[in-house]
Design a protein around this motif. Structure first.
Motif, short mmCIF file in Angstrom:
data_model
loop_
_atom_site.label_atom_id
_atom_site.label_comp_id
_atom_site.label_asym_id
_atom_site.label_seq_id
_atom_site.Cartn_x
_atom_site.Cartn_y
_atom_site.Cartn_z
N SER A 1 0.84 -1.19 0.00
CA SER A 1 0.00 0.00 0.00
C SER A 1 0.90 1.27 0.00
O SER A 1 0.64 2.23 -0.73
CB SER A 1 -0.91 -0.09 1.22
N ARG A 2 1.98 1.21 0.78
CA ARG A 2 2.90 2.34 0.84
C ARG A 2 3.58 2.56 -0.53
O ARG A 2 3.68 3.67 -1.03
CB ARG A 2 3.97 2.02 1.90
N LYS A 3 3.98 1.46 -1.14
CA LYS A 3 4.63 1.56 -2.45
C LYS A 3 3.67 2.14 -3.50
O LYS A 3 4.04 3.06 -4.24
CB LYS A 3 5.13 0.17 -2.90
N ASN A 4 2.43 1.61 -3.54
CA ASN A 4 1.47 2.11 -4.54
C ASN A 4 1.23 3.59 -4.37
O ASN A 4 1.17 4.35 -5.34
CB ASN A 4 0.13 1.36 -4.43
N PHE A 5 1.11 4.01 -3.13
CA PHE A 5 0.84 5.43 -2.86
C PHE A 5 2.02 6.31 -3.29
O PHE A 5 1.86 7.28 -4.02
CB PHE A 5 0.55 5.63 -1.36
N SER B 1 -8.63 9.30 -5.29
CA SER B 1 -9.50 8.13 -5.12
C SER B 1 -9.58 7.74 -3.65
O SER B 1 -8.71 8.10 -2.84
CB SER B 1 -8.94 6.94 -5.91
N ARG B 2 -10.61 6.96 -3.33
CA ARG B 2 -10.78 6.42 -1.97
C ARG B 2 -9.57 5.57 -1.58
O ARG B 2 -9.09 5.59 -0.47
CB ARG B 2 -12.00 5.48 -1.93
N GLU B 3 -9.08 4.81 -2.59
CA GLU B 3 -7.94 3.91 -2.37
C GLU B 3 -6.71 4.72 -1.91
O GLU B 3 -6.02 4.35 -0.96
CB GLU B 3 -7.65 3.20 -3.69
N ASP B 4 -6.49 5.86 -2.56
CA ASP B 4 -5.33 6.68 -2.20
C ASP B 4 -5.52 7.32 -0.82
O ASP B 4 -4.57 7.44 -0.04
CB ASP B 4 -5.10 7.79 -3.24
N ILE B 5 -6.77 7.73 -0.53
CA ILE B 5 -7.03 8.32 0.80
C ILE B 5 -6.77 7.27 1.88
O ILE B 5 -6.11 7.54 2.89
CB ILE B 5 -8.50 8.86 0.88
N ASP B 6 -7.25 6.05 1.65
CA ASP B 6 -7.02 4.96 2.60
C ASP B 6 -5.54 4.66 2.77
O ASP B 6 -5.05 4.47 3.89
CB ASP B 6 -7.68 3.66 2.07
N ALA B 7 -4.83 4.61 1.63
CA ALA B 7 -3.40 4.28 1.68
C ALA B 7 -2.65 5.33 2.50
O ALA B 7 -1.81 5.00 3.34
CB ALA B 7 -2.83 4.18 0.27
N LYS C 1 -12.99 7.77 11.91
CA LYS C 1 -12.48 7.06 10.71
C LYS C 1 -13.55 7.01 9.62
O LYS C 1 -13.25 7.14 8.43
CB LYS C 1 -12.09 5.62 11.07
N GLN C 2 -14.81 6.82 10.04
CA GLN C 2 -15.90 6.70 9.05
C GLN C 2 -16.09 7.96 8.22
O GLN C 2 -16.64 7.91 7.12
CB GLN C 2 -17.19 6.33 9.76
N LYS C 3 -15.62 9.11 8.73
CA LYS C 3 -15.77 10.36 7.95
C LYS C 3 -15.04 10.26 6.62
O LYS C 3 -15.44 10.86 5.63
CB LYS C 3 -15.22 11.54 8.75
N LEU C 4 -13.96 9.47 6.60
CA LEU C 4 -13.19 9.35 5.34
C LEU C 4 -13.95 8.53 4.30
O LEU C 4 -13.74 8.70 3.10
CB LEU C 4 -11.82 8.69 5.60
N LYS D 1 -16.79 8.84 3.26
CA LYS D 1 -17.66 9.68 2.41
C LYS D 1 -16.86 10.45 1.36
O LYS D 1 -17.43 11.14 0.52
CB LYS D 1 -18.42 10.69 3.29
N LEU D 2 -15.53 10.36 1.41
CA LEU D 2 -14.71 11.18 0.50
C LEU D 2 -14.19 10.38 -0.68
O LEU D 2 -13.74 9.26 -0.52
CB LEU D 2 -13.50 11.74 1.27
N ASN D 3 -14.24 11.00 -1.86
CA ASN D 3 -13.60 10.38 -3.04
C ASN D 3 -12.36 11.14 -3.48
O ASN D 3 -11.53 10.61 -4.23
CB ASN D 3 -14.59 10.29 -4.20
N THR D 4 -12.26 12.39 -3.05
CA THR D 4 -11.02 13.13 -3.28
C THR D 4 -10.67 13.87 -1.98
O THR D 4 -11.55 14.11 -1.15
CB THR D 4 -11.14 14.21 -4.41
N LEU D 5 -9.42 14.20 -1.84
CA LEU D 5 -9.01 14.93 -0.64
C LEU D 5 -7.82 15.82 -0.99
O LEU D 5 -6.81 15.35 -1.53
CB LEU D 5 -8.60 13.95 0.47
N LYS D 6 -7.98 17.12 -0.66
CA LYS D 6 -6.88 18.06 -0.90
C LYS D 6 -6.17 18.29 0.43
O LYS D 6 -6.84 18.54 1.44
CB LYS D 6 -7.48 19.38 -1.41
N THR D 7 -4.87 18.18 0.42
CA THR D 7 -4.16 18.39 1.68
C THR D 7 -2.76 18.92 1.42
O THR D 7 -2.20 18.73 0.34
CB THR D 7 -4.10 17.09 2.52
#
Ligand code: SAM
Ligand code: ZN
Length: 265
Positions: free
Chosen positions: A57-61, A220-226, A242-245, A247-253
């Protein structure tokens, strides 16, 4: 040429084809991916360090380039210092090790205690050499490295001081005050900034702190999770937060890194 030491008897290791061996006859074969396991003991790194899912997961991210601002800054610093050899002490799955080996004119070594991390790093097929090794007992001769990187990992300053040459550099990276502020705002009602701690290290002088960072948008959700799983918040956040995440499909940070350049006295 950096001297690798036998983890059993501390004599020098010599390489012949795909085997490293010492004069006492201890042998360490190269795995098919090209790394060498220099941990001793029956399990030899199979069950310690980060597990397979976390490593992947770390590598993919990281391979998506979200932390490229840091990799670029580390290469810029290395090119200016012109070291002969760079050691990435807890190299993980080798994202930064690969960047250093491809962009800086220097020999690059990557060590990590997790066999799974090192296996993924070796599969990158870059010019760096990878070893499964413990930073608390680094299989290198005294004063054999003129530049070591230490990114988001535990410290072992006595061992770092032993292997780094006098006048050499230890470059340590940790999250800056604003690191992942957008992620923290998404998770918590009252997020806190990271503390700005500048640790003093025995045998080293802090020469400079450089800051690197960027505004990134996770797509993507996958990237937010990773990303979430790569942080300590993953272990310290309530299920409700944790559940708040979910609901998100994109995240700016924001990303924000402190790069501390220490010099060995
Ligand atoms: C958060 S990861 C950082 C990896 C890499 N530096 C990066 O930034 O992508 C921390 C790494 O430290 C490694 N590690 C933990 N304890 C270690 C030890 N005693 N010796 C060597 N590596 C260790 C873990 O296996 C893991 O790969
Ligand atoms: Zn030996």
């Amino acid at each position: 040429m950096t001297k690798l030491l036998c983890p059993v008897c501390k004599n020098e290791l010599n390489k012949t084809e795909r085997t490293f061996s010492c004069e006492k006859g201890h042998c360490f074969d190269m795995a098919k991916e090209g790394y060498v396991n220099l941990l001793t003991g029956s399990k030899a790194g199979a069950l310690i360090g980060d597990n397979r899912d976390m490593a992947r997961s770390r590598k993919n991210f990281l391979d998506k380039g979200y932390f490229k601002a840091l990799a670029d800054k580390l290469c810029e610093i290395t090119i200016a210092l012109k070291p002969e050899t760079v050691l990435d002490i807890c190299c993980g799955e080798g994202y930064y090790t690969q960047a250093l080996s491809e962009n800086c004119d220097t020999a690059v070594l990557g060590f990590d205690i997790s066999k799974e991390m090192v296996r993924l790093a070796a599969k990158r097929k870059c010019n760096a050499e990878f070893f499964v090794a413990n930073m608390a007992d680094v299989p290198l001769a005294d004063s054999s490295i003129d530049c070591a990187f230490h990114l988001f990992a535990p410290f072992c300053e006595k061992e770092f001081a032993r292997i780094i040459t006098h006048g050499g550099y230890l470059i340590s990276v940790c999250p800056g005050a604003d690191h992942l502020w957008g992620l923290k705002q998404a998770l918590y009602e009252t997020p806190y900034k990271n503390e700005e701690i500048s640790p003093e290290l025995d045998g080293f002088t802090l020469e400079k702190t450089v800051r690197a960072g960027d505004i990134i948008t996770l797509e993507s959700r996958e990237d937010i999770d990773a990303l979430f799983k790569m942080t300590p918040y993953y272990y310290h956040t309530s299920d409700r937060d944790k559940q708040k995440l979910d609901k998100l499909n994109t995240l700016k940070t924001q990303t924000d890194f402190y790069i501390r350049i220490y010099r060995r006295g």
